[in-house]
Design a protein around this motif. Structure first.
Motif, PDB file in Angstrom:
ATOM      1  N   UNK A 167      28.316  34.089  10.258  1.00  0.00           N
ATOM      2  CA  UNK A 167      28.537  35.483   9.877  1.00  0.00           C
ATOM      3  C   UNK A 167      28.985  36.331  11.067  1.00  0.00           C
ATOM      4  N   UNK A 168      28.377  36.095  12.214  1.00  0.00           N
ATOM      5  CA  UNK A 168      28.741  36.864  13.404  1.00  0.00           C
ATOM      6  C   UNK A 168      30.154  36.509  13.863  1.00  0.00           C
ATOM      7  N   UNK A 169      30.505  35.225  13.796  1.00  0.00           N
ATOM      8  CA  UNK A 169      31.868  34.828  14.168  1.00  0.00           C
ATOM      9  C   UNK A 169      32.902  35.446  13.222  1.00  0.00           C
ATOM     10  N   UNK A 170      32.587  35.496  11.935  1.00  0.00           N
ATOM     11  CA  UNK A 170      33.505  36.137  10.977  1.00  0.00           C
ATOM     12  C   UNK A 170      33.618  37.626  11.266  1.00  0.00           C
ATOM     13  N   UNK A 171      32.488  38.258  11.548  1.00  0.00           N
ATOM     14  CA  UNK A 171      32.479  39.688  11.884  1.00  0.00           C
ATOM     15  C   UNK A 171      33.366  39.960  13.087  1.00  0.00           C
ATOM     16  N   UNK A 172      33.142  39.241  14.174  1.00  0.00           N
ATOM     17  CA  UNK A 172      33.900  39.511  15.393  1.00  0.00           C
ATOM     18  C   UNK A 172      35.378  39.193  15.217  1.00  0.00           C
ATOM     19  N   UNK A 173      35.689  38.197  14.418  1.00  0.00           N
ATOM     20  CA  UNK A 173      37.096  37.899  14.133  1.00  0.00           C
ATOM     21  C   UNK A 173      37.746  39.046  13.369  1.00  0.00           C
ATOM     22  N   UNK A 174      37.064  39.553  12.360  1.00  0.00           N
ATOM     23  CA  UNK A 174      37.594  40.665  11.574  1.00  0.00           C
ATOM     24  C   UNK A 174      37.795  41.906  12.445  1.00  0.00           C
ATOM     25  N   UNK A 175      36.797  42.236  13.244  1.00  0.00           N
ATOM     26  CA  UNK A 175      36.911  43.415  14.106  1.00  0.00           C
ATOM     27  C   UNK A 175      38.043  43.218  15.106  1.00  0.00           C
ATOM     28  N   UNK A 176      38.118  42.045  15.714  1.00  0.00           N
ATOM     29  CA  UNK A 176      39.156  41.784  16.720  1.00  0.00           C
ATOM     30  C   UNK A 176      40.556  41.869  16.137  1.00  0.00           C
ATOM     31  N   UNK A 177      40.727  41.392  14.921  1.00  0.00           N
ATOM     32  CA  UNK A 177      42.060  41.381  14.317  1.00  0.00           C
ATOM     33  C   UNK A 177      42.421  42.673  13.599  1.00  0.00           C
ATOM     34  N   UNK A 214      39.900  46.230  16.951  1.00  0.00           N
ATOM     35  CA  UNK A 214      40.071  46.195  18.405  1.00  0.00           C
ATOM     36  C   UNK A 214      39.392  44.950  18.957  1.00  0.00           C
ATOM     37  N   UNK A 215      40.146  44.146  19.694  1.00  0.00           N
ATOM     38  CA  UNK A 215      39.568  42.935  20.282  1.00  0.00           C
ATOM     39  C   UNK A 215      38.360  43.251  21.175  1.00  0.00           C
ATOM     40  N   UNK A 216      38.471  44.227  22.098  1.00  0.00           N
ATOM     41  CA  UNK A 216      37.306  44.509  22.944  1.00  0.00           C
ATOM     42  C   UNK A 216      36.101  45.040  22.167  1.00  0.00           C
ATOM     43  N   UNK A 217      36.331  45.618  20.999  1.00  0.00           N
ATOM     44  CA  UNK A 217      35.226  46.157  20.213  1.00  0.00           C
ATOM     45  C   UNK A 217      34.427  45.073  19.486  1.00  0.00           C
ATOM     46  N   UNK A 218      34.976  43.883  19.366  1.00  0.00           N
ATOM     47  CA  UNK A 218      34.318  42.832  18.587  1.00  0.00           C
ATOM     48  C   UNK A 218      32.933  42.458  19.127  1.00  0.00           C
ATOM     49  N   UNK A 219      32.793  42.077  20.393  1.00  0.00           N
ATOM     50  CA  UNK A 219      31.444  41.714  20.853  1.00  0.00           C
ATOM     51  C   UNK A 219      30.493  42.908  20.899  1.00  0.00           C
TER      52      UNK A 219
END
Length: 94
Positions: free
Chosen positions: A40-50, A53-58
């Motif tokens: 779930x976290x990997x999907x979240x960070x992928x969605x945010x990054x794409x 904002x990539x820097x906002x993902x983590x």
């Protein structure tokens, strides 16, 4: 010499899970709980990054963890809500 596993390889996934297990142990987090949230976290960070904002993902993942920890709640619903907002193109400022 420390070689980095190829991106997307089984070795990369194993290295990631070993690292996360070590961190979970250090922080006193149950490994089963940690493992249940990885996808779930990997999907979240992928969605945010794409979609945002990539820097906002983590940092987004961190904020969800912080909010869930402070509230003493399961982060699953927060992850889903933030991921939906990121993917929807909805307004980011209130």
């Amino acid at each position: 010499m420390n070689s980095t596993p190829a991106k997307g390889s089984p070795e990369e996934k194993a290295a990631m899970l070993a690292w996360l297990d070590d961190v979970a142990d250090q922080l006193g987090i149950d490994r089963d709980e940690e493992r249940a949230l990885v996808g779930e976290i990997l999907q979240l960070t992928s969605t945010v990054a794409h979609d945002r904002s990539r820097p906002a993902a983590p940092v987004t993942a961190f904020l969800i963890g912080l909010a869930a920890g402070r509230a003493g709640t399961d982060p699953t619903e927060l992850i889903a809500a933030v991921r939906e907002r990121a993917a929807s193109g909805g307004k980011t400022e209130d």
